[in-house]
Design a protein around this motif. Sequence first.
Motif, PDB file in Angstrom:
ATOM      1  N   GLY A   7      46.890   9.740 -46.224  1.00 20.82           N
ATOM      2  CA  GLY A   7      47.566  10.742 -45.631  1.00 20.82           C
ATOM      3  C   GLY A   7      47.769  10.690 -43.993  1.00 20.82           C
ATOM      4  N   PRO A   8      48.772  11.492 -43.515  1.00 17.02           N
ATOM      5  CA  PRO A   8      49.214  11.522 -41.959  1.00 17.02           C
ATOM      6  C   PRO A   8      48.064  11.701 -41.212  1.00 17.02           C
ATOM      7  CG  PRO A   8      50.010  13.261 -43.217  1.00 17.02           C
ATOM      8  CD  PRO A   8      49.270  12.644 -44.193  1.00 17.02           C
ATOM      9  N   ARG A  88      46.089   0.629 -44.492  1.00 15.01           N
ATOM     10  CA  ARG A  88      46.982   1.371 -43.787  1.00 15.01           C
ATOM     11  C   ARG A  88      48.421   0.810 -43.855  1.00 15.01           C
ATOM     12  NH1 ARG A  88      43.732   4.918 -40.147  1.00 15.01           N
ATOM     13  NH2 ARG A  88      44.872   5.969 -38.987  1.00 15.01           N
ATOM     14  N   ASN A 107      45.824  11.386 -51.929  1.00 11.48           N
ATOM     15  CA  ASN A 107      46.938  11.589 -51.121  1.00 11.48           C
ATOM     16  C   ASN A 107      47.077  13.001 -50.317  1.00 11.48           C
ATOM     17  OD1 ASN A 107      49.419  11.070 -49.492  1.00 11.48           O
ATOM     18  ND2 ASN A 107      50.577  11.934 -51.319  1.00 11.48           N
ATOM     19  N   VAL A 109      48.466  15.838 -48.468  1.00 12.14           N
ATOM     20  CA  VAL A 109      49.934  16.192 -48.298  1.00 12.14           C
ATOM     21  C   VAL A 109      49.967  17.464 -47.533  1.00 12.14           C
ATOM     22  CG1 VAL A 109      52.082  16.814 -49.379  1.00 12.14           C
ATOM     23  CG2 VAL A 109      50.438  15.428 -50.673  1.00 12.14           C
ATOM     24  N   LYS A 112      54.736  17.926 -40.981  1.00 16.14           N
ATOM     25  CA  LYS A 112      54.435  17.405 -39.621  1.00 16.14           C
ATOM     26  C   LYS A 112      54.036  18.762 -38.884  1.00 16.14           C
ATOM     27  CE  LYS A 112      57.315  13.695 -39.062  1.00 16.14           C
ATOM     28  NZ  LYS A 112      58.546  13.123 -38.525  1.00 16.14           N
ATOM     29  N   TYR A 170      52.794   5.935 -39.004  1.00 16.58           N
ATOM     30  CA  TYR A 170      52.295   6.287 -40.398  1.00 16.58           C
ATOM     31  C   TYR A 170      53.271   6.196 -41.331  1.00 16.58           C
ATOM     32  CZ  TYR A 170      51.355   9.092 -44.467  1.00 16.58           C
ATOM     33  OH  TYR A 170      51.328   9.475 -45.761  1.00 16.58           O
ATOM     34  N   GLU A 171      54.717   6.826 -40.774  1.00 16.27           N
ATOM     35  CA  GLU A 171      55.757   6.837 -41.676  1.00 16.27           C
ATOM     36  C   GLU A 171      56.219   5.278 -42.344  1.00 16.27           C
ATOM     37  OE1 GLU A 171      57.314   9.004 -43.664  1.00 16.27           O
ATOM     38  OE2 GLU A 171      56.205  10.626 -42.834  1.00 16.27           O
ATOM     39  N   THR A 174      52.210   3.175 -43.546  1.00 12.73           N
ATOM     40  CA  THR A 174      51.298   3.608 -44.198  1.00 12.73           C
ATOM     41  C   THR A 174      52.019   4.596 -45.420  1.00 12.73           C
ATOM     42  OG1 THR A 174      49.766   3.772 -42.336  1.00 12.73           O
ATOM     43  CG2 THR A 174      49.146   5.001 -44.389  1.00 12.73           C
ATOM     44  N   ALA A 175      52.793   5.193 -45.222  1.00 11.73           N
ATOM     45  CA  ALA A 175      53.687   6.081 -46.226  1.00 11.73           C
ATOM     46  C   ALA A 175      53.887   5.216 -47.344  1.00 11.73           C
ATOM     47  CB  ALA A 175      54.790   7.049 -45.700  1.00 11.73           C
ATOM     48  N   ILE A 178      51.919   5.108 -50.779  1.00 13.89           N
ATOM     49  CA  ILE A 178      51.764   6.247 -51.599  1.00 13.89           C
ATOM     50  C   ILE A 178      52.406   5.709 -52.950  1.00 13.89           C
ATOM     51  CG2 ILE A 178      52.859   8.340 -52.213  1.00 13.89           C
ATOM     52  CD1 ILE A 178      52.637   9.172 -49.124  1.00 13.89           C
ATOM     53  N   ASP A 189      47.559  13.499 -55.721  1.00 19.71           N
ATOM     54  CA  ASP A 189      48.065  14.347 -54.511  1.00 19.71           C
ATOM     55  C   ASP A 189      47.115  15.549 -54.564  1.00 19.71           C
ATOM     56  OD1 ASP A 189      50.253  12.828 -53.760  1.00 19.71           O
ATOM     57  OD2 ASP A 189      51.479  13.869 -55.336  1.00 19.71           O
TER      58      ASP A 189
END
Length: 209
Positions: A7-8, A88, A107, A109, A112, A170-171, A174-175, A178, A189
Amino acid sequence: MKLVFLGPPGAGKGTIASQAKTAYSIPHISTGDLFRDNIRRETELGQKVKAILAAGDLVPDEVTIAMVDNRLKEADAAAGFILDGFPRTIAQADALARMTELDKVVNFVLDKETVVRRLSGRRVCKSTGRTYHILYNPPKVEGIDDETGEPLIQRDDDREESVRNRLEVYEASTAPLIDYYRSRGLLVDVDASGSPEEVFEQLKKAISG
Ligand code: AP5
Protein backbone atom coordinates in the motif's frame (compact mmCIF):
# COMPACT_ATOMS: atom_id res chain seq x y z
CA MET A 1 0.52 -17.08 8.57
CA LYS A 2 2.85 -15.46 6.01
CA LEU A 3 1.58 -12.02 5.08
CA VAL A 4 2.75 -9.09 2.99
CA PHE A 5 1.32 -5.61 3.66
CA LEU A 6 1.23 -3.55 0.47
CA GLY A 7 0.00 0.00 0.00
CA PRO A 8 1.06 3.61 -0.40
CA PRO A 9 3.26 5.33 2.18
CA GLY A 10 1.18 6.44 5.14
CA ALA A 11 -1.72 4.05 4.46
CA GLY A 12 -1.39 2.70 8.01
CA LYS A 13 0.50 -0.53 7.31
CA GLY A 14 2.77 -0.13 10.34
CA THR A 15 -0.10 0.89 12.63
CA ILE A 16 -2.18 -2.17 11.72
CA ALA A 17 0.85 -4.48 11.73
CA SER A 18 1.58 -3.61 15.34
CA GLN A 19 -1.94 -4.85 16.28
CA ALA A 20 -1.82 -7.88 13.99
CA LYS A 21 1.54 -9.13 15.26
CA THR A 22 0.07 -9.53 18.75
CA ALA A 23 -3.21 -11.03 17.54
CA TYR A 24 -1.50 -13.61 15.32
CA SER A 25 1.73 -14.06 17.34
CA ILE A 26 3.98 -13.42 14.36
CA PRO A 27 6.82 -10.90 13.96
CA HIS A 28 6.29 -7.56 12.23
CA ILE A 29 9.18 -7.15 9.80
CA SER A 30 9.29 -3.63 8.40
CA THR A 31 12.12 -2.93 5.98
CA GLY A 32 11.76 0.80 6.72
CA ASP A 33 12.21 0.10 10.46
CA LEU A 34 15.22 -2.14 9.77
CA PHE A 35 16.86 0.60 7.70
CA ARG A 36 16.05 3.30 10.28
CA ASP A 37 17.49 1.10 13.05
CA ASN A 38 20.73 0.79 11.07
CA ILE A 39 20.81 4.55 10.56
CA ARG A 40 20.30 5.11 14.30
CA ARG A 41 23.13 2.71 15.16
CA GLU A 42 25.34 4.27 12.46
CA THR A 43 26.18 0.88 10.92
CA GLU A 44 27.79 0.57 7.49
CA LEU A 45 24.38 -0.23 6.01
CA GLY A 46 22.86 2.75 7.83
CA GLN A 47 25.45 5.11 6.38
CA LYS A 48 24.84 3.71 2.91
CA VAL A 49 21.04 4.21 3.00
CA LYS A 50 20.61 7.38 5.09
CA ALA A 51 20.39 9.86 2.20
CA ILE A 52 18.24 7.48 0.13
CA LEU A 53 15.61 7.25 2.88
CA ALA A 54 15.64 11.01 3.54
CA ALA A 55 14.94 11.66 -0.16
CA GLY A 56 12.21 9.00 -0.31
CA ASP A 57 13.97 6.94 -2.99
CA LEU A 58 14.25 3.15 -2.96
CA VAL A 59 17.27 1.38 -1.54
CA PRO A 60 18.83 -0.80 -4.29
CA ASP A 61 17.16 -4.20 -4.68
CA GLU A 62 20.25 -6.30 -3.94
CA VAL A 63 20.82 -4.56 -0.58
CA THR A 64 17.15 -4.85 0.46
CA ILE A 65 16.75 -8.45 -0.72
CA ALA A 66 19.85 -9.61 1.18
CA MET A 67 18.63 -7.90 4.37
CA VAL A 68 15.17 -9.54 4.16
CA ASP A 69 16.62 -12.94 3.25
CA ASN A 70 18.73 -12.83 6.44
CA ARG A 71 15.82 -11.66 8.57
CA LEU A 72 13.47 -14.40 7.34
CA LYS A 73 16.04 -17.03 8.31
CA GLU A 74 15.74 -16.03 11.99
CA ALA A 75 13.86 -18.53 14.15
CA ASP A 76 10.92 -16.27 15.02
CA ALA A 77 9.93 -15.98 11.34
CA ALA A 78 9.75 -19.72 10.70
CA ALA A 79 6.05 -20.09 11.40
CA GLY A 80 4.93 -16.80 9.90
CA PHE A 81 5.47 -13.06 9.62
CA ILE A 82 4.09 -9.75 8.47
CA LEU A 83 6.36 -8.23 5.84
CA ASP A 84 5.63 -4.49 5.82
CA GLY A 85 7.21 -2.45 3.01
CA PHE A 86 8.70 -5.42 1.19
CA PRO A 87 8.52 -6.24 -1.67
CA ARG A 88 8.42 -2.85 -3.36
CA THR A 89 9.58 -3.83 -6.86
CA ILE A 90 8.89 -6.76 -9.18
CA ALA A 91 12.51 -7.93 -8.70
CA GLN A 92 11.97 -8.00 -4.92
CA ALA A 93 8.70 -9.93 -5.36
CA ASP A 94 10.43 -12.52 -7.57
CA ALA A 95 13.21 -12.86 -4.97
CA LEU A 96 10.66 -13.28 -2.16
CA ALA A 97 8.91 -16.05 -4.12
CA ARG A 98 12.23 -17.90 -4.16
CA MET A 99 12.62 -17.47 -0.38
CA THR A 100 9.17 -18.58 0.82
CA GLU A 101 5.51 -19.16 -0.03
CA LEU A 102 3.00 -16.48 1.03
CA ASP A 103 -0.54 -16.98 2.35
CA LYS A 104 -1.93 -13.53 1.53
CA VAL A 105 -0.91 -10.10 0.27
CA VAL A 106 -2.99 -7.34 1.88
CA ASN A 107 -3.43 -4.24 -0.24
CA PHE A 108 -4.23 -1.17 1.92
CA VAL A 109 -6.31 1.11 -0.29
CA LEU A 110 -6.26 4.85 0.52
CA ASP A 111 -6.64 8.03 -1.55
CA LYS A 112 -3.70 10.39 -2.00
CA GLU A 113 -5.22 13.30 -0.05
CA THR A 114 -5.67 11.19 3.09
CA VAL A 115 -2.17 9.76 2.69
CA VAL A 116 -0.68 13.26 2.71
CA ARG A 117 -2.79 14.24 5.75
CA ARG A 118 -1.64 11.18 7.67
CA LEU A 119 2.03 11.62 6.80
CA SER A 120 2.19 15.33 7.51
CA GLY A 121 0.73 14.76 11.02
CA ARG A 122 2.85 11.74 11.89
CA ARG A 123 5.31 12.07 14.76
CA VAL A 124 7.64 9.35 16.00
CA CYS A 125 9.78 8.55 18.99
CA LYS A 126 13.33 8.42 17.65
CA SER A 127 14.64 5.69 19.94
CA THR A 128 11.68 3.27 19.82
CA GLY A 129 10.03 4.17 16.49
CA ARG A 130 6.61 4.39 18.21
CA THR A 131 4.24 6.26 15.92
CA TYR A 132 1.65 8.94 16.70
CA HIS A 133 -0.51 11.37 14.76
CA ILE A 134 -1.05 14.92 16.00
CA LEU A 135 -4.82 14.63 15.36
CA TYR A 136 -5.76 10.95 14.98
CA ASN A 137 -3.51 9.37 17.60
CA PRO A 138 -1.98 12.10 19.78
CA PRO A 139 0.39 11.39 22.68
CA LYS A 140 -0.87 12.08 26.22
CA VAL A 141 1.39 15.15 26.45
CA GLU A 142 1.90 17.10 23.22
CA GLY A 143 5.25 16.37 21.58
CA ILE A 144 6.33 13.78 24.18
CA ASP A 145 6.48 9.98 23.90
CA ASP A 146 4.01 8.32 26.31
CA GLU A 147 6.47 5.71 27.54
CA THR A 148 10.01 7.08 27.28
CA GLY A 149 9.24 10.77 27.89
CA GLU A 150 11.49 11.67 24.94
CA PRO A 151 10.55 14.46 22.52
CA LEU A 152 8.74 13.29 19.37
CA ILE A 153 10.21 14.12 15.97
CA GLN A 154 9.02 14.29 12.37
CA ARG A 155 10.63 11.69 10.10
CA ASP A 156 12.99 13.26 7.52
CA ASP A 157 10.98 11.64 4.74
CA ASP A 158 7.66 13.05 6.01
CA ARG A 159 8.60 16.54 4.80
CA GLU A 160 6.59 17.74 1.81
CA GLU A 161 9.27 17.34 -0.87
CA SER A 162 10.07 13.81 0.17
CA VAL A 163 6.42 12.76 0.53
CA ARG A 164 5.77 13.85 -3.05
CA ASN A 165 8.72 11.79 -4.25
CA ARG A 166 7.66 8.73 -2.21
CA LEU A 167 4.20 8.84 -3.79
CA GLU A 168 5.74 8.99 -7.28
CA VAL A 169 8.11 6.14 -6.48
CA TYR A 170 5.17 4.11 -5.14
CA GLU A 171 3.14 4.62 -8.33
CA ALA A 172 6.07 3.79 -10.62
CA SER A 173 7.70 0.85 -8.82
CA THR A 174 5.35 -0.62 -6.22
CA ALA A 175 1.77 -0.21 -7.53
CA PRO A 176 2.48 -2.76 -10.32
CA LEU A 177 2.73 -5.38 -7.56
CA ILE A 178 -1.05 -5.13 -7.09
CA ASP A 179 -1.60 -6.82 -10.48
CA TYR A 180 1.39 -9.11 -9.90
CA TYR A 181 -0.19 -10.58 -6.76
CA ARG A 182 -3.80 -10.37 -7.97
CA SER A 183 -2.91 -12.52 -10.96
CA ARG A 184 -1.39 -15.09 -8.58
CA GLY A 185 -4.60 -15.22 -6.50
CA LEU A 186 -2.89 -13.87 -3.36
CA LEU A 187 -4.22 -10.29 -3.16
CA VAL A 188 -6.93 -9.10 -0.76
CA ASP A 189 -7.99 -5.43 -0.68
CA VAL A 190 -8.61 -3.62 2.60
CA ASP A 191 -10.20 -0.15 2.73
CA ALA A 192 -7.71 1.78 4.88
CA SER A 193 -9.80 4.95 5.28
CA GLY A 194 -11.56 4.04 8.56
CA SER A 195 -10.26 4.17 12.11
CA PRO A 196 -7.42 1.78 13.01
CA GLU A 197 -9.98 -0.43 14.81
CA GLU A 198 -12.19 -0.59 11.69
CA VAL A 199 -9.24 -1.31 9.42
CA PHE A 200 -8.03 -4.08 11.73
CA GLU A 201 -11.52 -5.70 11.74
CA GLN A 202 -11.48 -5.66 7.93
CA LEU A 203 -8.02 -7.17 7.88
CA LYS A 204 -9.14 -10.07 10.09
CA LYS A 205 -12.05 -10.81 7.73
CA ALA A 206 -9.89 -10.47 4.62
CA ILE A 207 -7.24 -12.93 5.75
CA SER A 208 -9.61 -15.47 7.27
CA GLY A 209 -11.25 -16.29 3.92
P1 AP5 B 1 8.72 2.61 5.13
O1 AP5 B 1 9.05 2.87 6.53
O2 AP5 B 1 8.24 1.26 4.71
O3 AP5 B 1 7.72 3.74 4.66
P2 AP5 B 1 6.34 3.69 3.86
O4 AP5 B 1 5.99 2.52 3.04
O5 AP5 B 1 6.40 4.97 3.16
O6 AP5 B 1 5.34 3.51 4.97
P3 AP5 B 1 5.14 4.43 6.16
O7 AP5 B 1 5.90 3.92 7.35
O8 AP5 B 1 5.39 5.87 5.79
O9 AP5 B 1 3.58 4.34 6.37
P4 AP5 B 1 2.61 3.24 6.96
O10 AP5 B 1 1.73 2.74 5.88
O11 AP5 B 1 3.33 2.24 7.79
O12 AP5 B 1 1.74 4.18 7.86
P5 AP5 B 1 1.71 4.40 9.45
O13 AP5 B 1 1.09 3.19 10.10
O14 AP5 B 1 3.00 4.90 9.98
O15 AP5 B 1 9.98 2.93 4.17
C1 AP5 B 1 10.75 4.10 4.34
C2 AP5 B 1 11.86 4.13 3.29
O16 AP5 B 1 12.72 2.98 3.46
C3 AP5 B 1 11.40 4.07 1.83
O17 AP5 B 1 11.02 5.34 1.33
C4 AP5 B 1 12.71 3.54 1.17
O18 AP5 B 1 13.68 4.55 1.06
C5 AP5 B 1 13.20 2.52 2.19
N1 AP5 B 1 12.65 1.19 1.95
C6 AP5 B 1 11.81 0.49 2.76
N2 AP5 B 1 11.49 -0.70 2.22
C7 AP5 B 1 12.14 -0.77 1.03
C8 AP5 B 1 12.17 -1.74 -0.02
N3 AP5 B 1 11.47 -2.88 0.07
N4 AP5 B 1 12.94 -1.48 -1.11
C9 AP5 B 1 13.67 -0.36 -1.19
N5 AP5 B 1 13.65 0.63 -0.25
C10 AP5 B 1 12.89 0.42 0.84
O19 AP5 B 1 0.61 5.57 9.53
C11 AP5 B 1 0.89 6.87 9.03
C12 AP5 B 1 0.25 7.93 9.96
O20 AP5 B 1 -1.17 7.81 9.91
C13 AP5 B 1 0.63 7.79 11.45
O21 AP5 B 1 0.75 9.06 11.99
C14 AP5 B 1 -0.56 7.03 12.07
O22 AP5 B 1 -0.73 7.36 13.42
C15 AP5 B 1 -1.72 7.52 11.21
N6 AP5 B 1 -2.72 6.48 10.98
C16 AP5 B 1 -2.48 5.17 10.65
N7 AP5 B 1 -3.64 4.51 10.47
C17 AP5 B 1 -4.63 5.44 10.66
C18 AP5 B 1 -6.05 5.38 10.60
N8 AP5 B 1 -6.70 4.24 10.29
N9 AP5 B 1 -6.76 6.52 10.81
C19 AP5 B 1 -6.11 7.67 11.11
N10 AP5 B 1 -4.77 7.80 11.19
C20 AP5 B 1 -4.04 6.69 10.98
